[in-house]
Write a protein that holds these residues in place. Sequence first.
Motif, short mmCIF file in Angstrom:
data_model
loop_
_atom_site.label_atom_id
_atom_site.label_comp_id
_atom_site.label_asym_id
_atom_site.label_seq_id
_atom_site.Cartn_x
_atom_site.Cartn_y
_atom_site.Cartn_z
N LYS A 6 0.84 -1.20 0.00
CA LYS A 6 0.00 0.00 0.00
C LYS A 6 0.88 1.25 0.00
CE LYS A 6 -3.60 2.17 2.83
NZ LYS A 6 -4.42 2.00 4.04
N GLY A 7 0.44 2.26 -0.78
CA GLY A 7 1.16 3.53 -0.84
C GLY A 7 1.17 4.23 0.52
N ASP A 96 -0.32 8.45 -10.20
CA ASP A 96 -0.72 9.70 -9.54
C ASP A 96 -0.86 9.54 -8.03
OD1 ASP A 96 -0.90 11.16 -11.86
OD2 ASP A 96 -3.02 11.61 -11.67
N ILE A 97 -0.67 10.64 -7.33
CA ILE A 97 -1.07 10.71 -5.93
C ILE A 97 -2.59 10.74 -5.93
CG2 ILE A 97 -1.11 12.16 -3.87
CD1 ILE A 97 1.71 13.14 -4.72
N LEU A 98 -3.20 9.92 -5.08
CA LEU A 98 -4.65 9.87 -4.97
C LEU A 98 -5.09 10.77 -3.83
CD1 LEU A 98 -5.19 6.03 -5.36
CD2 LEU A 98 -5.07 7.78 -7.14
N VAL A 99 -6.16 11.51 -4.04
CA VAL A 99 -6.73 12.39 -3.03
C VAL A 99 -8.16 11.94 -2.82
CG1 VAL A 99 -7.46 14.77 -2.55
CG2 VAL A 99 -5.23 14.34 -3.61
N GLY A 100 -8.59 11.93 -1.57
CA GLY A 100 -9.97 11.55 -1.29
C GLY A 100 -10.35 11.91 0.13
N TYR A 101 -11.62 11.78 0.40
CA TYR A 101 -12.15 12.09 1.73
C TYR A 101 -12.34 10.77 2.47
CZ TYR A 101 -14.03 15.33 5.06
OH TYR A 101 -14.19 16.13 6.18
N THR A 123 -0.74 0.71 -5.40
CA THR A 123 0.45 1.16 -4.67
C THR A 123 0.60 2.68 -4.60
OG1 THR A 123 1.77 0.99 -6.68
CG2 THR A 123 1.72 -0.96 -5.24
N ASN A 124 -0.35 3.41 -5.15
CA ASN A 124 -0.27 4.87 -5.19
C ASN A 124 -0.25 5.47 -3.79
OD1 ASN A 124 -1.68 3.76 -7.58
ND2 ASN A 124 -1.63 5.86 -8.29
#
Length: 184
Positions: A6-7, A96-101, A123-124
Amino acid sequence: MERKFKGKSLWEFPDDYTVVDIETNGMFSSVCEIIEISAVKFRANIKVGTFSTLIKPKRKIDWFITKLTGITDAMAENGADITEALTEFKQFVSDDILVGYNVNFDVNFLYDNMLYYLCEPLTNDFVDVLRFSRRALRNIENHKQTTVAAYYGISVEGAHRAEKDCLICNEVYQNLRKLFNDNL
């Protein structure tokens, strides 16, 4: 469950990223399914692309999930196969870097499903906007995405559908980014 590949969870505000959100038919990736995946790509904080798909589940969607998301069995019936959807998602987000809530939920579900269906984990690295809201907005009622969005005057109409939640999340992200940058 250990997610060995996991990233990393990042504490930063990248300019280039992809906002992700999923809808599921339950809380546990070991027994529940993803029924919708959306991702919205940003470069220099400007939207440049969108990926969104419903996924056909193997079992009926619980009435509570339909009430929350608006996703019905009839809608999901024509959804993509999970393997196809995950393959397209992985190609879209690339590295990409992942963004989320509360993105740990989404990342863990995606990791487990990608490992199972594609034999490769997600793996992000990722940024959890919820963490920023908890740090910056200590005096609000709660830190649900809809509450934080309302605090900033962001419309939450259509919330709990993955693509709309990505767009709401990005607006919250940009507001929190400004707040953090103004206070540095």
